[in-house]
Design an enzyme around this catalytic site. Structure first.
Site: not given
Ligand SMILES: [Fe+2]
Length: 372
Positions: A229, A254
């Protein structure tokens, strides 16, 4: 100075080479051996004038070589020299000399001093005084002392290895926590998410009967599962409204980003693989690869369930928490289609039978004051 034949014994090739070069430069002929067994063979065949040996070596160490040397009628009168770095205490010297060694020299020595010691010994042994130092001690006592010394040294080395291992483990844990906190510093609403997912995933693995080693791999993968992220713009993560499809497409990258970062680290578990699969679903509807069934590792299947439970129980900017009960309903409803049925059953039993509670994050998020 006359030419002598000298046997150099050391399991370390560079030490052997150094000694060989030094003795050759002093005009001697050199024979080499990697351990005590080879040294005896070489010496019995070549009738040398002197032997110089390391102590710690595989197959037969220097102490045993000295005992065999002194017990062999063809070798017993020839000078025996220990040259060691590992066994350099006074007690080691006393013991070495009690076995019949002529000298106990400590590494490193000045080349000139080393050569001088050897020349003196060669001179003495060619003179009237025999170099023989028969072992006078009672055989059993010597053997006992010999074994005790070996055990002592091995224990020391084992302790040292344990200490090194503890330091390395602390370093790995510290690094993992630091990376986890960096991710969460950008996304204060999910602060502690990875830690709680790790705790749930470890408890599920334990409920399934997996050993401590596997659970440790799961714990690390849980702590790092969302580090990808870092790649997602912070405003997507903290947006208090529904995300657009384009924004979701970036968020869906991500797991792959995390995988690409982690794949370069040589963990004793497939951490990168566990992590990249934490949004995969049994029926192939997950991402990033749309893997199905057994193509998803057990670690990935456990993380998926733990992640859903934690996410549904916690508040997010774009949705309110629905609580553990609703999370378990979701898991139960998706067991066998979205989630591994055994993992789902273990997770439900964990909360309903074992009364497991999601632990609070252990500490304040890192950089809390910067995360507004
Ligand atoms: Fe995740």
């Amino acid at each position: 100075m006359s030419v002598a034949v000298i046997v150099v014994v050391d399991d370390d090739p560079s030490s052997r080479y150094l000694m060989q070069t030094l003795l050759k430069a002093a005009g001697h002929e050199v024979l080499t051996a990697e351990d005590g067994v080879e040294a005896l063979e070489v010496a019995r065949y070549n009738a040398p004038d002197l032997i110089i040996t390391d102590i710690l070596m595989p197959r037969m160490d220097g102490y045993q070589l000295c005992r065999e040397w002194r017990a062999d009628p063809t070798l017993s009168t020839l000078p025996f020299v220990f040259y060691t770095a590992n066994y350099a205490e006074d007690d080691d010297e006393k013991f070495a000399l009690s076995l019949g060694a002529d000298r106990f020299l400590r590494k490193p020595m000045k080349p000139s001093e080393l050569i001088e010691e050897i020349e003196v010994l060669l001179h003495e042994s060619r003179g009237t005084v025999p170099a023989q130092r028969p072992v006078k001690e009672d055989e059993t006592r010597v053997l006992k002392e010999y074994n005790a010394r070996l055990v002592h040294k091995l224990e020391d080395q084992l302790t040292e290895l344990h200490e090194i291992n503890d330091v390395l483990t602390d370093m790995v844990n510290g690094t993992v926590r630091a990376i986890a906190k960096l991710t969460e510093a950008r996304d204060p609403y999910t602060s502690g998410h990875q830690e709680r997912v790790a705790a749930i995933a470890v408890a599920i693995a334990a409920r399934l009967g997996h050993d401590a080693k596997f659970r440790e791999g799961i714990r690390i993968a849980g702590l790092l599962h969302d580090i990808g992220k870092m790649y997602v713009p912070a405003e997507f993560l903290t947006k208090p409204r529904r995300l657009t499809e384009a924004e979701f497409a970036i968020i869906r990258m991500h797991p792959q980003v995390a995988h690409d970062v982690l794949t370069g680290i040589r963990f004793p578990w497939p951490v990168a693989e566990f992590v990249v699969q934490h949004h995969e679903r049994l029926d192939g509807s997950g991402y990033p690869a749309g893997l199905k069934g057994d193509a998803i590792t057990l670690g990935g299947r456990i993380l998926a369930v733990a992640d859903v439970i934690e996410a549904m129980s916690s508040h997010r900017p774009y949705k309110t928490a629905v609580g553990v009960a609703a999370a378990l309903d979701e898991i139960e409803g998706g067991a066998g289609t979205l989630y591994d049925p055994d993992v789902a059953a273990a997770a439900i039993a964990l909360f309903e039978e074992d009364k497991f509670e999601i632990p609070p994050a252990s500490a304040e998020p890192a950089f809390a004051s910067y995360s507004k």
